[in-house]
Design a protein around this motif. Structure first.
Motif, PDB file in Angstrom:
ATOM      1  N   ALA A  46       0.873  -1.184   0.000  1.00 43.90           N
ATOM      2  CA  ALA A  46       0.000   0.000   0.000  1.00 43.90           C
ATOM      3  C   ALA A  46       0.908   1.231   0.000  1.00 43.90           C
ATOM      4  CB  ALA A  46      -0.913  -0.011   1.216  1.00 43.90           C
ATOM      5  N   GLY A  47       0.333   2.368  -0.336  1.00 46.48           N
ATOM      6  CA  GLY A  47       1.151   3.564  -0.459  1.00 46.48           C
ATOM      7  C   GLY A  47       1.912   3.599  -1.767  1.00 46.48           C
ATOM      8  N   CYS A  48       1.291   3.106  -2.828  1.00 45.17           N
ATOM      9  CA  CYS A  48       1.938   3.072  -4.146  1.00 45.17           C
ATOM     10  C   CYS A  48       1.776   4.405  -4.867  1.00 45.17           C
ATOM     11  CB  CYS A  48       1.331   1.951  -4.992  1.00 45.17           C
ATOM     12  SG  CYS A  48       1.567   0.307  -4.297  1.00 45.17           S
ATOM     13  N   LEU A  54       0.518   1.276 -10.916  1.00 42.58           N
ATOM     14  CA  LEU A  54       0.914   1.545  -9.534  1.00 42.58           C
ATOM     15  C   LEU A  54       2.266   0.901  -9.245  1.00 42.58           C
ATOM     16  CD1 LEU A  54      -2.477   0.981  -7.671  1.00 42.58           C
ATOM     17  CD2 LEU A  54      -1.322   3.166  -8.070  1.00 42.58           C
ATOM     18  N   ARG A  55       3.120   1.667  -8.566  1.00 39.05           N
ATOM     19  CA  ARG A  55       4.450   1.171  -8.219  1.00 39.05           C
ATOM     20  C   ARG A  55       4.741   1.481  -6.748  1.00 39.05           C
ATOM     21  NH1 ARG A  55       3.573  -1.222 -12.076  1.00 39.05           N
ATOM     22  NH2 ARG A  55       4.807  -1.520 -13.984  1.00 39.05           N
ATOM     23  N   VAL A  98       6.400  -9.408  -9.075  1.00 39.64           N
ATOM     24  CA  VAL A  98       7.021  -9.114  -7.781  1.00 39.64           C
ATOM     25  C   VAL A  98       5.978  -8.607  -6.789  1.00 39.64           C
ATOM     26  CG1 VAL A  98       8.743  -7.661  -6.613  1.00 39.64           C
ATOM     27  CG2 VAL A  98       9.242  -8.632  -8.868  1.00 39.64           C
ATOM     28  N   ASN A  99       5.019  -7.816  -7.271  1.00 41.52           N
ATOM     29  CA  ASN A  99       4.044  -7.169  -6.372  1.00 41.52           C
ATOM     30  C   ASN A  99       2.637  -7.241  -6.986  1.00 41.52           C
ATOM     31  OD1 ASN A  99       3.405  -3.720  -5.380  1.00 41.52           O
ATOM     32  ND2 ASN A  99       2.811  -5.588  -4.352  1.00 41.52           N
ATOM     33  N   PRO A 100       1.959  -8.389  -6.842  1.00 41.84           N
ATOM     34  CA  PRO A 100       0.659  -8.563  -7.493  1.00 41.84           C
ATOM     35  C   PRO A 100      -0.485  -7.770  -6.867  1.00 41.84           C
ATOM     36  CG  PRO A 100       1.242 -10.526  -6.233  1.00 41.84           C
ATOM     37  CD  PRO A 100       2.438  -9.641  -6.225  1.00 41.84           C
ATOM     38  N   PHE A 101      -0.437  -7.509  -5.553  1.00 41.65           N
ATOM     39  CA  PHE A 101      -1.515  -6.780  -4.882  1.00 41.65           C
ATOM     40  C   PHE A 101      -0.979  -5.415  -4.455  1.00 41.65           C
ATOM     41  CE2 PHE A 101      -2.630 -11.232  -4.388  1.00 41.65           C
ATOM     42  CZ  PHE A 101      -3.991 -11.246  -4.649  1.00 41.65           C
ATOM     43  N   ALA A 102      -1.234  -4.400  -5.279  1.00 40.37           N
ATOM     44  CA  ALA A 102      -0.685  -3.060  -5.060  1.00 40.37           C
ATOM     45  C   ALA A 102      -1.825  -2.049  -4.947  1.00 40.37           C
ATOM     46  CB  ALA A 102       0.241  -2.677  -6.214  1.00 40.37           C
ATOM     47  N   TYR A 103      -1.729  -1.184  -3.919  1.00 41.30           N
ATOM     48  CA  TYR A 103      -2.802  -0.213  -3.651  1.00 41.30           C
ATOM     49  C   TYR A 103      -2.202   1.165  -3.396  1.00 41.30           C
ATOM     50  CZ  TYR A 103      -5.246  -4.588  -3.250  1.00 41.30           C
ATOM     51  OH  TYR A 103      -5.740  -5.840  -3.536  1.00 41.30           O
TER      52      TYR A 103
END
Length: 226
Positions: A42-44, A51-52, A72-77
């Motif tokens: 979170a905090g992308c 989103l990164r 590397v990061n499938p669940f990004a918010y």
């Protein structure tokens, strides 16, 4: 068959990414095909590519096995809040099956060793029923504990270890990260932890002004993990 380790911390912002990145650099130097996995962030930041997350980008860059960001990061918010709340705001859920599928995909991509970085501390909710620690238990991942050296860290470290052991998970090692160069009685705190922590001491991350740019290779002993 890949070996995977799960990195947890005694709190949020205690240096999990710094430790994960340094471990990946050490394993890369040994010639291992290693990868980082930040399943939830979170905090992308919004970018033209999507989103990164800064932590996930660090792991992606440090790994010897190069993978696309989404792997590397499938669940990004985007909001810097508890991930399950951020997911709910965009109509999504964080399923344990999805976390597992992501790890399997990295293993199948050729990783010999995977460093899985958690989010926050040990008990991170995925929803109102499940915790990220439940998934770690499901996968039976050995855990590396990052202790953020600050007032209260002795209690936080021992509570974290007790919770991990309660779930019958192996603690592969622990690292202390010096968050405050002026912490009172830092050596005494470290000595106390070395006597009480039931796992190999992998080393100390010194205080650094710019953690994102710091080269900390040589600070950690990865031999107990091999």
């Amino acid at each position: 068959m890949a070996t995977s380790f799960f990195i947890t911390g005694t709190d949020t912002d205690v240096g999990k990414t710094l430790v994960a990145r340094t471990l990946l650099q050490e394993f890369s130097a040994l010639g291992l095909r290693c990868a980082g996995y930040k399943p939830i962030s979170a905090g992308c930041t919004r970018t033209p590519d999507g989103l990164r997350n800064q932590d996930a980008l660090q792991l992606q860059a440090a790994a010897s096995l190069k993978l696309p960001y989404e792997q590397v990061n499938p669940f990004a918010y985007e909001p810097p809040i508890a991930p399950h709340i951020a997911a709910r705001e965009v109509g999504e859920t964080i399923e344990m099956a999805g976390l597992s599928a992501g790890l399997r995909a990295i293993e199948q991509a050729g990783a010999e060793l995977v460093i899985v970085e958690g989010a926050g501390g040990w008990f991170l909710p995925l929803d109102r029923t499940h915790l990220l620690s439940d998934w770690v238990k499901q996968q039976n991942l050995p855990v590396i504990v990052v202790v953020g050296a600050k007032l209260g860290c002795l209690n936080h470290a021992l509570l974290t270890v007790a919770a991990i052991r309660h779930q019958d998970l192996p603690i592969a090692g622990w690292v202390i990260n010096r968050l405050d160069e002026h912490m009172s009685h830092y050596p005494e705190n470290l000595d106390t932890l070395r006597g009480l922590m039931p796992a190999p001491f992998l080393g100390e991350i010194p205080f650094v002004n710019n953690p994102l740019d710091a080269d900390l290779r040589g600070c950690l002993d990865v031999s107990p993990l091999l």
